[in-house]
Write an enzyme that holds these catalytic residues in place. Structure first.
Site, PDB file in Angstrom:
ATOM      1  N   LYS A  77       0.847  -1.199   0.000  1.00  0.00           N
ATOM      2  CA  LYS A  77       0.000   0.000   0.000  1.00  0.00           C
ATOM      3  C   LYS A  77       0.880   1.244   0.000  1.00  0.00           C
ATOM      4  O   LYS A  77       1.944   1.281   0.622  1.00  0.00           O
ATOM      5  CB  LYS A  77      -0.887  -0.051   1.250  1.00  0.00           C
ATOM      6  CG  LYS A  77      -1.875   1.096   1.416  1.00  0.00           C
ATOM      7  CD  LYS A  77      -2.667   0.882   2.697  1.00  0.00           C
ATOM      8  CE  LYS A  77      -3.646   2.017   2.973  1.00  0.00           C
ATOM      9  NZ  LYS A  77      -4.393   1.799   4.235  1.00  0.00           N
ATOM     10  N   SER A 152      -9.222   1.354   3.146  1.00  0.00           N
ATOM     11  CA  SER A 152      -8.319   2.149   2.321  1.00  0.00           C
ATOM     12  C   SER A 152      -7.235   1.323   1.617  1.00  0.00           C
ATOM     13  O   SER A 152      -6.537   1.829   0.758  1.00  0.00           O
ATOM     14  CB  SER A 152      -7.645   3.207   3.193  1.00  0.00           C
ATOM     15  OG  SER A 152      -6.885   2.600   4.231  1.00  0.00           O
ATOM     16  N   SER A 176      -9.693  -0.851   7.255  1.00  0.00           N
ATOM     17  CA  SER A 176      -9.002  -0.555   5.992  1.00  0.00           C
ATOM     18  C   SER A 176      -8.347  -1.760   5.333  1.00  0.00           C
ATOM     19  O   SER A 176      -8.009  -1.705   4.154  1.00  0.00           O
ATOM     20  CB  SER A 176      -7.948   0.527   6.215  1.00  0.00           C
ATOM     21  OG  SER A 176      -8.565   1.784   6.370  1.00  0.00           O
TER      22      SER A 176
END
Length: 278
Positions: A77, A152, A176
């Protein structure tokens, strides 16, 4: 090869049935094939990944593998610092920011032999329920591009579901990792707080760590529970920088006897009612 688990790929590489170069090239080709549609990977380190794969094969030929993830590609990420690769966290003002060092979790995967392919999309500053930002745009769900993969860590879960990466890193404060993993049909874990260092993980206020939000944890993403367990063993434990992580050894997962353990759950939090399928 594209939907083979990281655990099995590690065995195939270790047994010389596949080369790390073949595995990396195949996943880079898959990213190239699907990324125009799902927009999950925002930075690619193809040349470096190929060079590291070649070196990994040479080391294995000499009988000196790096560790349990030798030759395994992975993605991270875009709120994890990565040496030599832009870490923008979806923010226009960070479009050219290149860290000098890896986040602890990234560094530990690399030391265990894993090869970083690139960075995956996240909401601006790394937090939000949908993976979209002004810098890189929207990430789409690989099963239905009209829908979101969630957030996310949506870019990470989307590219693993699409076969572009067998293993990844995300972060989770309030869902997330768990939400996009559910929406993309992949496996993840929000580890126990203070098990994995937050060193090198960023948000809108800067580096995370002992003085930041205690709800935030770093966790692996993959396509099997065994892969998540394998990666967790690698990234867990104190790093001497995140003071919140105690010097306590992680227990042996293989020694846990499930028979006799009890699990607690509830069906109604008086906010949302779960669907009958859940």
């Amino acid at each position: 090869m594209l939907l083979v688990t990281a655990t099995e790929l590690a065995r195939l590489i270790r047994d010389r049935e596949l080369s790390a170069a073949e595995v990396v090239d195949t996943h880079l080709a898959r990213i190239d094939e699907v990324n125009g549609t799902i927009n999950a990977v925002v930075q690619i380190a193809a040349d470096r990944a190929r060079a590291e794969a070649q070196a990994a094969d040479e080391m294995l030929a000499r009988g000196t593998p790096l560790g349990p993830l030798h030759g395994i590609p992975f993605t991270a990420k875009d709120n994890f610092e990565t040496a030599g690769i832009v870490t923008a966290i979806g923010a226009v003002e960070r479009a050219d920011v290149v860290p000098a060092a890896d986040a602890t979790a990234v560094a530990r995967l690399r030391r265990a032999g894993a090869i970083l392919l690139g960075k995956t999309n996240c909401p601006e500053w790394g937090g939000g329920i949908e993976t979209v930002n002004e810098l890189y745009g929207r990430t789409n769900n690989p099963y239905d591009v009209a829908r979101t993969p969630g957030g996310s860590s949506g870019g990470e879960c989307a590219i693993i579901a699409a076969g572009g990466s067998p293993l990844g890193l995300g972060s989770d404060s309030g869902g997330s990792l768990r939400l996009p993993a559910a929406w993309c049909g992949v496996v993840t874990l929000k580890p126990t707080a203070q098990l994995v260092p937050l060193t090198g993980v960023l948000d809108g206020r800067g580096p995370l760590g002992a003085l930041r939000d205690p709800r935030t944890q770093v966790g692996p993403v993959a396509r099997s529970v065994a892969d998540v367990a394998l990666a967790l063993r690698v990234i867990a434990g104190p790093d001497g920088r995140d003071a919140a992580v105690p010097p306590v050894a992680m227990g042996d997962l293989d020694s846990v006897e499930l028979r006799g353990l009890r699990t607690g759950f509830y069906l109604d939090n008086e906010i949302f009612e779960p669907t009958p399928e859940i």
